[in-house]
Motif scaffolding. Structure first.
Motif, mmCIF file in Angstrom:
data_model
loop_
_atom_site.group_PDB
_atom_site.id
_atom_site.type_symbol
_atom_site.label_atom_id
_atom_site.label_comp_id
_atom_site.label_asym_id
_atom_site.label_seq_id
_atom_site.Cartn_x
_atom_site.Cartn_y
_atom_site.Cartn_z
ATOM 1 N N SER A 189 11.806 7.366 -90.041
ATOM 2 C CA SER A 189 13.129 7.349 -90.684
ATOM 3 C C SER A 189 13.080 6.855 -92.131
ATOM 4 N N THR A 190 11.905 6.432 -92.597
ATOM 5 C CA THR A 190 11.792 5.896 -93.959
ATOM 6 C C THR A 190 12.041 6.979 -94.995
ATOM 7 N N GLN A 191 12.867 6.664 -95.971
ATOM 8 C CA GLN A 191 13.117 7.566 -97.100
ATOM 9 C C GLN A 191 12.696 6.852 -98.379
ATOM 10 N N PHE A 192 11.386 6.712 -98.532
ATOM 11 C CA PHE A 192 10.827 6.031 -99.692
ATOM 12 C C PHE A 192 9.580 6.783 -100.105
ATOM 13 N N PHE A 193 9.265 6.754 -101.413
ATOM 14 C CA PHE A 193 8.195 7.605 -101.924
ATOM 15 C C PHE A 193 6.841 7.309 -101.292
ATOM 16 N N THR A 194 6.581 6.047 -100.893
ATOM 17 C CA THR A 194 5.287 5.735 -100.285
ATOM 18 C C THR A 194 5.104 6.452 -98.948
ATOM 19 N N HIS A 195 6.202 6.620 -98.207
ATOM 20 C CA HIS A 195 6.146 7.340 -96.927
ATOM 21 C C HIS A 195 5.749 8.795 -97.164
ATOM 22 N N TYR A 196 6.366 9.426 -98.150
ATOM 23 C CA TYR A 196 6.067 10.822 -98.442
ATOM 24 C C TYR A 196 4.665 10.973 -99.029
ATOM 25 N N ASN A 197 4.249 10.010 -99.878
ATOM 26 C CA ASN A 197 2.895 10.055 -100.428
ATOM 27 C C ASN A 197 1.852 9.951 -99.316
ATOM 28 N N PHE A 198 2.107 9.081 -98.357
ATOM 29 C CA PHE A 198 1.172 8.884 -97.248
ATOM 30 C C PHE A 198 0.996 10.171 -96.451
ATOM 31 N N HIS A 199 2.095 10.821 -96.114
ATOM 32 C CA HIS A 199 2.004 12.047 -95.324
ATOM 33 C C HIS A 199 1.430 13.202 -96.153
ATOM 34 N N ALA A 200 1.647 13.168 -97.468
ATOM 35 C CA ALA A 200 1.009 14.174 -98.327
ATOM 36 C C ALA A 200 -0.508 14.001 -98.304
ATOM 37 N N LEU A 201 -0.969 12.752 -98.290
ATOM 38 C CA LEU A 201 -2.407 12.481 -98.202
ATOM 39 C C LEU A 201 -2.981 12.979 -96.880
ATOM 40 N N LEU A 202 -2.256 12.742 -95.792
ATOM 41 C CA LEU A 202 -2.732 13.212 -94.490
ATOM 42 C C LEU A 202 -2.880 14.731 -94.469
ATOM 43 N N ARG A 203 -1.941 15.418 -95.124
ATOM 44 C CA ARG A 203 -2.020 16.895 -95.159
ATOM 45 C C ARG A 203 -3.188 17.366 -96.010
ATOM 46 N N ARG A 204 -3.645 16.539 -96.931
ATOM 47 C CA ARG A 204 -4.736 16.933 -97.823
ATOM 48 C C ARG A 204 -6.117 16.587 -97.268
ATOM 49 N N LEU A 205 -6.159 15.884 -96.151
ATOM 50 C CA LEU A 205 -7.466 15.581 -95.574
ATOM 51 C C LEU A 205 -8.176 16.880 -95.200
ATOM 52 N N PRO A 206 -9.403 17.047 -95.627
ATOM 53 C CA PRO A 206 -10.127 18.271 -95.292
ATOM 54 C C PRO A 206 -10.207 18.469 -93.785
ATOM 55 N N ASN A 207 -9.865 19.646 -93.327
ATOM 56 C CA ASN A 207 -9.885 19.947 -91.900
ATOM 57 C C ASN A 207 -10.885 21.064 -91.652
ATOM 58 N N GLN A 208 -11.964 20.722 -91.019
ATOM 59 C CA GLN A 208 -13.019 21.702 -90.754
ATOM 60 C C GLN A 208 -13.035 22.091 -89.280
ATOM 61 N N GLY A 209 -11.855 21.993 -88.640
ATOM 62 C CA GLY A 209 -11.772 22.363 -87.236
ATOM 63 C C GLY A 209 -12.310 21.312 -86.296
ATOM 64 N N GLN A 210 -12.580 20.121 -86.821
ATOM 65 C CA GLN A 210 -13.107 19.047 -86.002
ATOM 66 C C GLN A 210 -12.112 17.899 -85.997
ATOM 67 N N ASN A 211 -12.230 17.039 -84.989
ATOM 68 C CA ASN A 211 -11.379 15.845 -84.957
ATOM 69 C C ASN A 211 -11.709 14.955 -86.140
ATOM 70 N N ARG A 212 -10.684 14.447 -86.780
ATOM 71 C CA ARG A 212 -10.891 13.592 -87.939
ATOM 72 C C ARG A 212 -10.624 12.142 -87.559
ATOM 73 N N THR A 213 -11.504 11.263 -88.011
ATOM 74 C CA THR A 213 -11.341 9.832 -87.798
ATOM 75 C C THR A 213 -10.953 9.201 -89.125
ATOM 76 N N ILE A 214 -9.886 8.401 -89.123
ATOM 77 C CA ILE A 214 -9.490 7.715 -90.341
ATOM 78 C C ILE A 214 -9.406 6.221 -90.080
ATOM 79 N N ILE A 215 -9.544 5.448 -91.154
ATOM 80 C CA ILE A 215 -9.265 4.019 -91.130
ATOM 81 C C ILE A 215 -7.918 3.840 -91.827
ATOM 82 N N LEU A 216 -6.957 3.268 -91.139
ATOM 83 C CA LEU A 216 -5.596 3.132 -91.658
ATOM 84 C C LEU A 216 -5.397 1.710 -92.180
ATOM 85 N N SER A 217 -4.907 1.600 -93.408
ATOM 86 C CA SER A 217 -4.707 0.298 -94.030
ATOM 87 C C SER A 217 -3.256 0.132 -94.464
#
Length: 259
Positions: A189-217
């Motif tokens: 429900s957050t309407q703040f630029f950091t929320h949108y920036n975060f999800h934009a980053l997730l969409r930009r993660l390279p996807n090579q058809g494999q499961n991706r592991t991330i460290i979330l900070s």
């Protein structure tokens, strides 16, 4: 940057604040390769250009606090100034980013900034789509570190990850920072630029058809100012209530991201 460009009216010296911004963008980009090398090579030049005690250094610290803070932080990471001496040589320890950037470039350490600048232009110019990252270049397969600016503390480090068979895998910690991100901002429900920036980053993660592991900070800013601020405004009755609500929303958002 190093005045070794061939003489041409095409090249002009950037204003100091633009140099700091460019350093920040280069170092925090997930490309690696020539982009990371260029950011590392710029550190000696910028250190000479901006001594903290100089007039220009003091002006940057006063008028452009965020950019200057990033420069000081990145300089420490590149040169290994934040590494605890008693941990050097241990199984788990930080490596100066300079060493990581040049470990596969033997014999090229004397090349100028203009050389690496041209490499960056060539690498990025070969990418025809503005929506897709150029080919990523890492010493080891990447593990993506996504979140607030604290992801830079792990940037370009080699992590040792054991699988279920106790076999060791080496991974390169690759930064995807969303500066200013709070744990509370991850709520849907957050309407703040950091929320949108975060999800934009997730969409930009390279996807090579494999499961991706991330460290979330996320969460340090909540502790430093977010939770105290909400208490002062009367949103919560106690600190425990504020912490519990923040943690639950953070874990819920993390679970949604993992689906």
């Amino acid at each position: 940057w190093d005045n070794q460009m061939e003489s041409s009216s095409m090249f002009q010296k950037l204003p100091t604040v633009n140099m700091l911004l460019l350093l920040k963008l280069l170092f925090t980009s997930p490309f690696g390769g020539s982009v990371l090398t260029l950011s590392c090579m710029s550190i000696p030049y910028l250190s000479i250009l901006l001594p903290p005690s100089s007039k220009e250094g003091k002006r940057m610290a006063k008028e452009y606090k965020s950019h200057n803070a990033y420069f000081v932080f990145i300089r420490s990471l590149v040169l290994g100034e934040r590494i605890k001496k008693h941990r050097v040589g241990k199984v788990m320890h930080n490596t100066p980013v300079w060493d990581s950037a040049f470990q596969s470039r033997d014999g090229q350490k004397e090349k100028s900034l203009s050389y690496y600048f041209k490499e960056v232009i060539r690498d990025c110019g070969s990418n025809k789509s503005v929506c897709v990252l150029p080919r990523l270049m890492f010493p080891h397969p990447p593990i993506y570190v996504v979140g607030d600016s604290h992801v830079l503390s792990l940037a370009w480090q080699t992590l040792r990850v054991d699988d279920i068979n106790s076999y060791e895998h080496l991974r390169t910690a690759t930064p995807f920072p969303a500066t200013g991100l709070k744990a509370y901002h991850l709520r849907s429900s957050t309407q703040f630029f950091t929320h949108y920036n975060f999800h934009a980053l997730l969409r930009r993660l390279p996807n090579q058809g494999q499961n991706r592991t991330i460290i979330l900070s996320a969460g340090e800013i909540d502790c430093r100012e977010g939770i105290g601020g909400t208490l002062l405004k009367g949103y919560y009755r106690s600190c425990n209530e504020a912490v519990e609500d923040t943690v639950l929303k953070y874990l819920g958002a993390a679970s949604e991201i993992a689906l």
